[in-house]
Design an enzyme around this catalytic site. Sequence first.
Site, PDB file in Angstrom:
ATOM      1  N   SER A 127       0.804  -1.219   0.000  1.00 23.80           N
ATOM      2  CA  SER A 127       0.000   0.000   0.000  1.00 23.80           C
ATOM      3  C   SER A 127       0.837   1.270   0.000  1.00 23.80           C
ATOM      4  CB  SER A 127      -0.937   0.011   1.213  1.00 23.80           C
ATOM      5  OG  SER A 127      -0.213  -0.156   2.419  1.00 23.80           O
ATOM      6  N   HIS A 168      -0.884   5.750   6.890  1.00 21.46           N
ATOM      7  CA  HIS A 168      -0.277   5.808   5.560  1.00 21.46           C
ATOM      8  C   HIS A 168       0.021   7.287   5.249  1.00 21.46           C
ATOM      9  CE1 HIS A 168      -2.001   1.790   5.238  1.00 21.46           C
ATOM     10  NE2 HIS A 168      -1.199   1.590   4.211  1.00 21.46           N
TER      11      HIS A 168
END
Length: 265
Positions: A40, A246
Amino acid sequence: MRRLKSVVTSAVLAFGALAATAGTPAQAATEVRYVALGDSYASGVGAGHYDSASGDCKRSQLGYPALWAGVHDEYQLTDVSCSGATMADVRANQLSALSTDTDAVTLTVGGNDAQFSSVVQACLTKDDAYCKTATDWMSYYATHQMADELAALYRDIKARAPHAEIAVLGYPQALSATGTCPVIDLGSAKRGYMNDFADALAEGTKAAADKESVTFIDVRDAFQGHGACGSDPWINNLSSGTEVFHPTLAGYIAGYYGELDGAWS
């Protein structure tokens, strides 16, 4: 700050160029054949602007592979990175994109193998002692077994793409040492344990890259002072759903793209 503004401007221009040229055929054989692999952090989760065709892989048009290819016109990008990917997934689903004609490869992977999501969940829901045990256990894995497994993966990449320049980008520390986290606040002890775990992921990745003589790009300094829950975060905080911990768009631009630019330019 001047460099950050320049990178942001380039990224905005790149996004415009990507939108304008969508569907344009590949141009000349002089283009650099670039393959992006990984999880990711490679696919750009957290940056938004996901390619609907990528489905659950959530490949962003503003992740670092797309930013690089958008700014550097000679790079012809094949992006097979995928959210949630482990090293086994890279082998099974991504390495087939490589060939003897591949000129450049980027990769970020290992966090899912080190159970990053489970460790984060443990630290968010359990006490300090449990968080320490979880981070210590997986930090040991990251600097030992994971490093060996990554080295073997890098060898497989080199075997499939023997002429390619390979850049391995690591993970940043997720949390600011100060500031308040929304939803669930985290004390200084847990923040320290989680950042130590991020350091172990980076150090394990570096050890593997050094062993196999591929370029390691350490993004930790670039993200210093920009962790989640701080005053100027480049990491999505606890209110960001599946994008939590993230990088934000700023993190991908000034952190990942910026460090890749420093290594490859």
